[in-house]
Design an enzyme around this catalytic site. Sequence first.
Site, mmCIF file in Angstrom:
data_model
loop_
_atom_site.group_PDB
_atom_site.id
_atom_site.type_symbol
_atom_site.label_atom_id
_atom_site.label_comp_id
_atom_site.label_asym_id
_atom_site.label_seq_id
_atom_site.Cartn_x
_atom_site.Cartn_y
_atom_site.Cartn_z
ATOM 1 N N HIS A 1 0.878 -1.383 0.094
ATOM 2 C CA HIS A 1 -0.448 -0.086 0.112
ATOM 3 C C HIS A 1 1.004 1.122 -0.150
ATOM 4 C CE1 HIS A 1 1.145 -0.882 4.290
ATOM 5 N NE2 HIS A 1 1.347 0.393 4.208
ATOM 6 N N HIS B 1 5.222 6.676 -1.207
ATOM 7 C CA HIS B 1 6.135 4.589 -1.478
ATOM 8 C C HIS B 1 5.085 3.827 -1.156
ATOM 9 C CE1 HIS B 1 6.385 5.410 2.818
ATOM 10 N NE2 HIS B 1 6.547 4.438 3.433
#
Length: 172
Positions: free
Chosen positions: A34, A115
């Site tokens: 995620h 990220h």
Amino acid sequence: MKYGVVAFPSKKLQDLANSYRKRYDPHYSLITPHMTLKGVFEANDEEIEELSRKIGEVVKKHRAFPLHATRISSFSPVTNAIYFKVEPNEEMLSLHKDLHSDELGGAAEYAFVPHITIAQKMASGEHDDIFGQLRMAGVDHKEMIDRLHLLYQLEDGSWTVYETFRLNGDKS
């Protein structure tokens, strides 16, 4: 209870991330790959109802946004985490900012570095070796993110979806 707001990438990018995570990330079995948009926060049952409503209001103002994972990077020397770097864009940054309004708990604890983590909690020597290898492999993946997920942490440490929000708003 602990909560957070994330965007899950497509299965294709999740599979690529998991090909590394299963070897290098002790959280592999606890959460799907995620991109965090609102880090971990605490709320009780009554508070989360109100926060969920407020998140829904924020999301109504935002459209789907592009996610472009462009390279493999690291947070070293702060922490030995390796990740797919996601290029920030205006919509993503605006959404992150709105999810950190005073009504939603205020400013983020850390600067926003979009990220997807693929490795963490390694010894420095292992980190340096793995990072060198993964950086050469690289990544270049584009897709659209059209929904966010409010997650909560279960007693076993794993995370599951509390509510899903579609990004189909209009900021005009």
